[in-house]
Scaffold this motif. Structure first.
Motif, PDB file in Angstrom:
ATOM      1  N   ILE A 202     -13.896   4.481 -33.047  1.00 47.74           N
ATOM      2  CA  ILE A 202     -12.817   3.751 -32.357  1.00 47.74           C
ATOM      3  C   ILE A 202     -11.659   3.484 -33.316  1.00 47.74           C
ATOM      4  N   ASN A 203     -11.982   3.180 -34.558  1.00 47.81           N
ATOM      5  CA  ASN A 203     -10.948   2.895 -35.550  1.00 47.81           C
ATOM      6  C   ASN A 203     -10.401   4.155 -36.224  1.00 47.81           C
ATOM      7  N   GLY A 204     -10.987   5.291 -35.898  1.00 44.74           N
ATOM      8  CA  GLY A 204     -10.568   6.548 -36.513  1.00 44.74           C
ATOM      9  C   GLY A 204      -9.359   7.161 -35.833  1.00 44.74           C
ATOM     10  N   THR A 205      -9.204   8.468 -36.004  1.00 44.39           N
ATOM     11  CA  THR A 205      -8.041   9.170 -35.456  1.00 44.39           C
ATOM     12  C   THR A 205      -8.130   9.290 -33.945  1.00 44.39           C
ATOM     13  N   ASP A 206      -6.956   9.472 -33.317  1.00 37.77           N
ATOM     14  CA  ASP A 206      -6.909   9.658 -31.865  1.00 37.77           C
ATOM     15  C   ASP A 206      -7.721  10.883 -31.455  1.00 37.77           C
ATOM     16  N   THR A 207      -7.578  11.965 -32.224  1.00 43.11           N
ATOM     17  CA  THR A 207      -8.261  13.214 -31.888  1.00 43.11           C
ATOM     18  C   THR A 207      -9.773  13.046 -31.907  1.00 43.11           C
ATOM     19  N   ALA A 208     -10.289  12.371 -32.920  1.00 44.27           N
ATOM     20  CA  ALA A 208     -11.738  12.166 -33.032  1.00 44.27           C
ATOM     21  C   ALA A 208     -12.261  11.301 -31.888  1.00 44.27           C
ATOM     22  N   LEU A 209     -11.524  10.236 -31.551  1.00 48.17           N
ATOM     23  CA  LEU A 209     -11.940   9.335 -30.474  1.00 48.17           C
ATOM     24  C   LEU A 209     -11.953  10.058 -29.129  1.00 48.17           C
ATOM     25  N   VAL A 210     -10.859  10.759 -28.824  1.00 42.21           N
ATOM     26  CA  VAL A 210     -10.748  11.460 -27.540  1.00 42.21           C
ATOM     27  C   VAL A 210     -11.816  12.542 -27.433  1.00 42.21           C
ATOM     28  N   SER A 211     -12.042  13.272 -28.522  1.00 38.84           N
ATOM     29  CA  SER A 211     -13.052  14.333 -28.518  1.00 38.84           C
ATOM     30  C   SER A 211     -14.444  13.770 -28.254  1.00 38.84           C
ATOM     31  N   GLU A 212     -14.751  12.641 -28.887  1.00 38.71           N
ATOM     32  CA  GLU A 212     -16.081  12.044 -28.753  1.00 38.71           C
ATOM     33  C   GLU A 212     -16.319  11.525 -27.337  1.00 38.71           C
ATOM     34  N   VAL A 213     -15.346  10.803 -26.784  1.00 37.53           N
ATOM     35  CA  VAL A 213     -15.513  10.237 -25.439  1.00 37.53           C
ATOM     36  C   VAL A 213     -15.500  11.333 -24.389  1.00 37.53           C
ATOM     37  N   ASP A 214     -14.550  12.262 -24.494  1.00 36.22           N
ATOM     38  CA  ASP A 214     -14.468  13.365 -23.524  1.00 36.22           C
ATOM     39  C   ASP A 214     -15.766  14.168 -23.507  1.00 36.22           C
ATOM     40  N   LYS A 215     -16.275  14.473 -24.701  1.00 42.12           N
ATOM     41  CA  LYS A 215     -17.493  15.279 -24.804  1.00 42.12           C
ATOM     42  C   LYS A 215     -18.652  14.580 -24.106  1.00 42.12           C
ATOM     43  N   GLY A 216     -18.766  13.261 -24.321  1.00 40.07           N
ATOM     44  CA  GLY A 216     -19.842  12.512 -23.702  1.00 40.07           C
ATOM     45  C   GLY A 216     -19.739  12.468 -22.189  1.00 40.07           C
ATOM     46  N   LEU A 217     -18.540  12.195 -21.686  1.00 41.10           N
ATOM     47  CA  LEU A 217     -18.344  12.080 -20.240  1.00 41.10           C
ATOM     48  C   LEU A 217     -18.492  13.428 -19.541  1.00 41.10           C
ATOM     49  N   GLU A 218     -17.846  14.448 -20.092  1.00 41.98           N
ATOM     50  CA  GLU A 218     -17.890  15.771 -19.478  1.00 41.98           C
ATOM     51  C   GLU A 218     -19.307  16.333 -19.474  1.00 41.98           C
ATOM     52  N   SER A 219     -20.022  16.136 -20.583  1.00 41.60           N
ATOM     53  CA  SER A 219     -21.394  16.630 -20.675  1.00 41.60           C
ATOM     54  C   SER A 219     -22.307  15.883 -19.700  1.00 41.60           C
ATOM     55  N   GLY A 220     -22.068  14.590 -19.540  1.00 39.71           N
ATOM     56  CA  GLY A 220     -22.872  13.797 -18.616  1.00 39.71           C
ATOM     57  C   GLY A 220     -22.714  14.253 -17.182  1.00 39.71           C
ATOM     58  N   VAL A 221     -21.480  14.575 -16.786  1.00 41.70           N
ATOM     59  CA  VAL A 221     -21.217  15.050 -15.428  1.00 41.70           C
ATOM     60  C   VAL A 221     -21.933  16.379 -15.181  1.00 41.70           C
ATOM     61  N   ALA A 222     -21.804  17.303 -16.142  1.00 39.63           N
ATOM     62  CA  ALA A 222     -22.431  18.620 -15.991  1.00 39.63           C
ATOM     63  C   ALA A 222     -23.950  18.504 -15.928  1.00 39.63           C
ATOM     64  N   ALA A 223     -24.507  17.645 -16.773  1.00 42.65           N
ATOM     65  CA  ALA A 223     -25.957  17.456 -16.791  1.00 42.65           C
ATOM     66  C   ALA A 223     -26.454  16.869 -15.473  1.00 42.65           C
ATOM     67  N   LYS A 224     -25.696  15.938 -14.896  1.00 45.66           N
ATOM     68  CA  LYS A 224     -26.077  15.334 -13.615  1.00 45.66           C
ATOM     69  C   LYS A 224     -26.058  16.379 -12.502  1.00 45.66           C
ATOM     70  N   GLU A 225     -25.034  17.235 -12.495  1.00 45.61           N
ATOM     71  CA  GLU A 225     -24.949  18.292 -11.480  1.00 45.61           C
ATOM     72  C   GLU A 225     -26.183  19.196 -11.551  1.00 45.61           C
ATOM     73  N   ARG A 226     -26.511  19.613 -12.746  1.00 41.29           N
ATOM     74  CA  ARG A 226     -27.658  20.510 -12.943  1.00 41.29           C
ATOM     75  C   ARG A 226     -28.957  19.830 -12.521  1.00 41.29           C
ATOM     76  N   LYS A 227     -29.064  18.540 -12.840  1.00 39.86           N
ATOM     77  CA  LYS A 227     -30.299  17.806 -12.552  1.00 39.86           C
ATOM     78  C   LYS A 227     -30.544  17.676 -11.053  1.00 39.86           C
ATOM     79  N   VAL A 228     -29.506  17.301 -10.292  1.00 41.99           N
ATOM     80  CA  VAL A 228     -29.714  17.092  -8.857  1.00 41.99           C
ATOM     81  C   VAL A 228     -29.927  18.413  -8.125  1.00 41.99           C
ATOM     82  N   ALA A 229     -29.271  19.490  -8.591  1.00 42.03           N
ATOM     83  CA  ALA A 229     -29.371  20.772  -7.903  1.00 42.03           C
ATOM     84  C   ALA A 229     -30.741  21.416  -8.082  1.00 42.03           C
TER      85      ALA A 229
END
Length: 382
Positions: A202-229
């Motif tokens: 959170i206290n680091g660079t904008d790029t590192a923060l955005v990459s970390e949060v985006d990766k977590g959210l995007e991966s979670g959505v994809a994993a949920k889709e695969r799981k329910v299907a």
């Protein structure tokens, strides 16, 4: 008055002409056959271009200084010129300020496509769309199933009809549509995706923060889709989303086709599909199951191991460990739809000290026609 870009281009053009005029003047001076008139003409051209170049440069430098002064007075996102960096900085402010319970600036909300009022908890369009369309964890259905982002979506099961239902040659499809209707209505099923980030991120660079949060959210959505299907035992309310649904009523279940071994059951399932679905059919299966098939068919020979899966199975193959039993069919009849209004919130895990950025998304997976799919099931010969 010309724009900064126009002055920049003019400065470049006149600068090139001036350089050539200097070279021409030098050439005339060193040529012993040149007349005085030719020398004067070359000098005049050079001086005129120099005067023009100096004048344009003066205007160019003044406008450049003015723009730099404006940028210097701006703060945050407004001071960034590069569009991609601007979006990254805006998303970083959204994530960082939301986690810290601080307000997000109106400039950031406008840039990310959020036109709602102050204390909202709606995820801006730019972020919401990216989370759905650009996953880091792979959902094998992406690129094969249909995806949309439409509230209260309702679509026809077939892309076209001609005159009457008798035109539908596949008896299973005709029966299914008679029992279930000719349209599909998408519901809103809530799921929470949590991206965990540390205080250092959170206290680091904008790029590192955005990459970390985006990766977590995007991966979670994809994993949920695969799981329910591919859920063997779907959650209550999510039964219709799974290819392995048993069907309540029974006609909603996807037909199982068996064979003496896995290879025979898959080829039987492909053959059992109506030709309208068989033409675009794909096979979703575990890689370990595929290796068993190759090992059996190869019978000690190494030739088949270098062959493409499609050459062996007869249809394109997509590998996923989620497919506990091979699913065969036209996956354009598998459709994921997301509600436009995704919500966000934050929390902190006091045990680990990790901050959590939480997105609540509403989506639905509809198998538009069960008759477009088959499940390959092995029934060994006694």
């Amino acid at each position: 008055m010309k724009t900064f870009y126009e002055l920049q281009m003019a400065l470049q053009t006149i600068g090139q002409q001036y350089k050539k005029s200097e070279e021409a003047y030098t050439a005339v001076l060193t040529d012993t056959t040149s007349t005085g008139e030719q020398i004067q003409a070359a000098e005049k051209t050079k001086n005129e271009l120099k005067m023009r170049f100096d004048g344009i440069k003066q205007q160019h430098d003044a406008l450049e200084a003015e723009q730099k002064a404006k940028l210097a007075n701006q703060k945050g996102v407004g001071a960034i010129e590069d569009p991609q960096q601007k979006v990254t900085a805006a998303k970083a402010e959204l994530y960082r300020n939301t986690i810290r319970k601080q307000p997000v600036s109106s400039e950031v909300k406008a840039l990310l496509g959020d036109d709602t009022t102050g204390g909202n908890k709606f995820l801006p369009k730019t972020v919401s769309t990216q989370i759905i369309t650009e996953p880091k964890v792979k959902n094998p259905l992406r690129g094969h199933s249909d995806y949309s982002q439409i509230t209260n979506l309702e679509i026809p099961k077939l892309s076209f009809t001609i005159d009457d239902d008798d035109f539908i040659e596949d008896g299973e499809t005709a029966k299914e549509m008679k029992l279930t209707g000719d349209t599909v209505q998408f519901g809103r099923h809530k799921t929470k995706i949590i991206a965990e980030v540390s205080e250092t991120v959170i206290n680091g660079t904008d790029t590192a923060l955005v990459s970390e949060v985006d990766k977590g959210l995007e991966s979670g959505v994809a994993a949920k889709e695969r799981k329910v299907a591919f859920a063997k035992t779907p959650k209550v309310g999510e039964e219709h989303m799974s290819f392995y649904r048993t069907g309540t009523p029974s006609y909603l279940a996807i037909k199982s086709v068996s064979g003496a071994d896995l290879y025979e059951s898959i080829t039987n399932a492909i053959a059992d599909l109506h030709e309208d679905y068989r033409e675009n059919a794909k096979v979703f299966m575990k890689f370990s199951d595929y290796l068993k098939i190759v090992k059996t068919l190869a019978n000690g020979s190494a030739t088949l191991y270098s062959a493409q899966p499609e050459q062996i199975i007869g249809k394109p193959v997509v590998f996923t460990d989620a497919a506990v039993k091979p699913v065969i069919g036209d996956f354009s009849y598998s459709h994921f739809n997301y509600d436009l209004n995704a919500l966000y919130d934050t929390d902190k895990n006091v045990k680990t000290g990790m901050h959590q950025f939480v997105v609540t998304a509403y989506f639905d997976h509809q198998i538009k026609l069960a008759s477009a799919f088959r499940i390959a099931d092995v029934t060994p010969v006694p």
